[in-house]
Design a protein around this motif. Structure first.
Motif, PDB file in Angstrom:
ATOM      1  N   ALA B 432       0.816  -1.218   0.000  1.00 44.34           N
ATOM      2  CA  ALA B 432       0.000   0.000   0.000  1.00 44.34           C
ATOM      3  C   ALA B 432       0.846   1.264   0.000  1.00 44.34           C
ATOM      4  O   ALA B 432       0.485   2.238  -0.647  1.00 44.34           O
ATOM      5  N   PHE B 433       1.948   1.251   0.742  1.00 43.51           N
ATOM      6  CA  PHE B 433       2.711   2.499   0.887  1.00 43.51           C
ATOM      7  C   PHE B 433       3.829   2.653  -0.145  1.00 43.51           C
ATOM      8  O   PHE B 433       4.095   3.762  -0.606  1.00 43.51           O
ATOM      9  N   LEU B 434       4.503   1.536  -0.481  1.00 44.29           N
ATOM     10  CA  LEU B 434       5.723   1.658  -1.296  1.00 44.29           C
ATOM     11  C   LEU B 434       5.508   2.295  -2.678  1.00 44.29           C
ATOM     12  O   LEU B 434       6.274   3.197  -3.044  1.00 44.29           O
ATOM     13  N   PRO B 435       4.480   1.886  -3.459  1.00 41.52           N
ATOM     14  CA  PRO B 435       4.315   2.517  -4.780  1.00 41.52           C
ATOM     15  C   PRO B 435       4.083   4.033  -4.674  1.00 41.52           C
ATOM     16  O   PRO B 435       4.706   4.811  -5.399  1.00 41.52           O
ATOM     17  N   ALA B 436       3.214   4.443  -3.737  1.00 44.29           N
ATOM     18  CA  ALA B 436       2.927   5.878  -3.591  1.00 44.29           C
ATOM     19  C   ALA B 436       4.160   6.622  -3.094  1.00 44.29           C
ATOM     20  O   ALA B 436       4.441   7.755  -3.521  1.00 44.29           O
ATOM     21  N   TYR B 437       4.899   5.991  -2.202  1.00 45.04           N
ATOM     22  CA  TYR B 437       6.111   6.610  -1.643  1.00 45.04           C
ATOM     23  C   TYR B 437       7.176   6.764  -2.737  1.00 45.04           C
ATOM     24  O   TYR B 437       7.775   7.836  -2.899  1.00 45.04           O
ATOM     25  N   PHE B 438       7.385   5.710  -3.526  1.00 47.36           N
ATOM     26  CA  PHE B 438       8.391   5.762  -4.593  1.00 47.36           C
ATOM     27  C   PHE B 438       8.019   6.831  -5.629  1.00 47.36           C
ATOM     28  O   PHE B 438       8.876   7.609  -6.068  1.00 47.36           O
TER      29      PHE B 438
END
Lengths: 41, 529
Positions: B432-438
């Motif tokens: 949930a977080f990694l794609p948006a964070y990247f």
């Protein structure tokens, strides 16, 4: 290598050593260098 | 007399922690100090704190036991911890995170994503996920520390839980991020020294060198039990058989799940915001790598070598000696090392637990106090003055929730909730977080709609896979069994052994790209009209 015949295992030991040495070299080279973007900011 | 020295050393340890917590308290004057240590922490303290937070007691005792059972294939996890968890995390993720974070003046992971995408909804969503999922994960870490304390002092589970919680709570609440990072740094040094002594002790007791011991262990491959060979075990110096059950577990759950999942862990990401220049992150790379090589690398290596020791002295492999993966490392250390070392080993396990737990408590408090309450109170000036107090209060609430979960589960509970919650949290962080964070760091075309949609996809797919597909959690939860009369929906093939991250993460990545492109086009069209 390292007394281990499976390449998938000795490779990980080799990569870990390379990674550690690489990180130390990186640390020494960039110890006092800031990012260009930092200066712009 | 031995007990006296053990108590004395442990008391000195706790007094040192109290002192460092007090130091953090004295230097904490604002919510920025409490959340990111004022943003000007020492790089060595930051790197040691990052490493100590990264390594929990389960990484030492649990994965060390996995290495003893399944062999050196788990060293890929150590390599990924170093390469992905430190080199890529610091250089690719850490440097822009620090820079953008400073520009946006943010002090938490949720605030970072919310501010970048200009969406309070995203900030609340991320903070809520952290606040809901982390207490269970923290309870798992708490239990590890409590069991260790029980062994040191010989006291009841409930009393150990109370004392352990009060100690960690006091320095997290009082010292905030500074207190947490100062204590983390000391605990990292203890872990490092302990593992350095351990590797020398193990080789001394084996009476062999590095390659010689590896060769001897390789010659033991005919000792692999049939039950383990059936799932792909090919010896302790070999990877599991390609495509076997054990291969999927090792590669997708341990290596991909933990190795990649670490990139978007809020308690780790926030450490990049605690330093005020890129050069301080550069300085931390070497410290982080050496720390992980010695701590994680040693314990995994020692775990595998334990088979050699037990075979020589007892004629059995490690798992046959104690019959429980988690008990192999403590038992082996007790057998192979001198008595004085056991106190240091106990401190190492306590340090690993406390450093991870303190970061979790701090992150949950920041999520509830700064992100959820902060947005809901709309950062009104009169509320801002009380922000540090509110975050401290939120930390207390988070601690109480984790304490209650641990207390209710009790000493002898074999509830799967803890294992599931750990998988859930790791899975959600990555999916949930990694794609948006990247994308926040590197893809300017990402929109808030795309980020929000990818977060929902990551969460929902992870939960569905944990309940209905991944055998370990699905069978333990029993929801699929109750609804459909079967443990998992897809029982044929190896899908039931594939970690949810391997499916949810790519889907979440696709979602952010597709939705961002669609919504961006719509926005551009609206502007043109």
């Amino acid at each position: 290598m390292f007394g281990i015949s499976d390449p998938a295992i000795w490779l990980v030991y080799l990569l870990s050593i390379i990674c550690t040495i690489g990180s130390i070299i990186f640390g020494i080279i960039y110890w006092n260098k800031d990012d260009k973007n930092d200066k712009e900011d | 007399m031995e007990n006296f020295y053990t108590y004395l050393i442990v008391m000195i340890y706790f007094l040192s922690i109290a002192f460092l917590g007090y130091l953090g308290y004295k230097k904490t004057h604002s919510s920025k100090d409490f959340l990111i240590g004022g943003g000007d922490m020492n790089p060595i303290v930051m790197a040691l704190s990052y490493g100590a937070t990264f390594i929990s007691a389960s990484a030492i005792v649990g994965f060390g036991g996995v290495a003893a059972t399944f062999g050196m294939g788990i060293q890929w996890l150590m390599f990924l911890n170093m390469f992905v968890g430190v080199v890529i995390a610091y250089i690719i993720f850490g440097r822009p995170t620090r820079r953008i974070g400073a520009k946006l003046k943010v002090s938490s992971f949720a605030e970072f994503l919310g501010a970048y995408y200009q969406s309070p909804k995203i900030r609340i969503f991320v903070a809520t996920i952290i606040f809901l999922c982390m207490p269970l994960y923290a309870a798992a870490v708490l239990r590890g520390g409590v069991f260790c304390m029980q062994q040191v002092f010989g006291i009841s589970f409930d009393l150990s839980l109370l004392i352990f919680t009060i100690i960690v709570a006091s320095y997290v609440m009082a010292g905030g991020m500074k207190g947490v990072m100062y204590t983390d740094a000391m605990q990292a040094v203890i872990m490092f020294v302990c593992m350095a002594i351990l590797i020398f002790g193990v080789y001394k007791s084996l009476g062999m060198g590095f390659s010689e011991a590896n060769s001897a262990l390789e010659n033991m491959k005919d000792k692999v039990p049939e039950s383990l060979a059936a799932v792909g075990h090919q010896g302790w110096t070999a990877m599991p058989q390609w495509g076997s059950q054990q291969w999927y577990t090792l590669v997708t759950s341990l290596i991909m799940g933990v190795g990649i999942g670490c990139l978007a862990q809020p308690q780790l990401v926030v450490r990049f915001m605690t330093v005020n220049s890129t050069k301080k992150l550069n300085q931390g790379v070497a410290i982080g790598c050496v720390f992980l090589l010695i701590t994680v690398g040693v314990i995994y290596h020692v775990g595998a070598l334990s088979n050699l020791y037990f075979m020589e002295y007892d004629g059995k492999i490690s798992i046959d000696m104690v019959n429980a993966t988690d008990k192999i490392i403590p038992y082996f250390v007790g057998r192979v090392m001198p008595t004085w070392f056991l106190t240091i080993f106990m401190l190492c396990i306590l340090s690993a637990s406390m450093s991870t737990l303190s970061a979790q408590f701090h992150t949950m408090g920041a999520a509830a106090g700064s992100d959820i309450y902060g947005v809901c109170s709309k950062n009104r000036p009169e509320k801002k003055d009380k922000m540090t107090t509110m975050i401290r209060f939120a930390v207390l609430i988070s601690i109480l929730i984790s304490y209650l979960i641990c207390y209710l589960l009790g000493e002898s509970s074999d509830s799967p909730i803890i294992a599931i919650s750990t998988s859930l949290f790791m899975g959600i962080c990555a999916s949930a977080f990694l794609p948006a964070y990247f994308c926040a760091l590197y893809w300017k075309k990402a929109t808030k709609e795309g980020a929000y949609a990818s977060m929902w996809v990551g969460v929902i797919i992870t939960i569905i896979l944990l309940i209905f597909v991944h055998a370990k959690e699905a069978s333990a939860l029993g929801i699929c069994q109750a609804l459909f009369g079967t443990d998992v929906l897809i029982s044929n093939g190896m899908l039931k052994f594939v970690d949810p991250i391997a499916i949810a993460f790519p889907l979440s990545c696709i979602t952010i790209v597709v939705v961002s492109l669609l919504t961006r086009k719509k926005e551009e069209n609206q502007i043109q009209k």
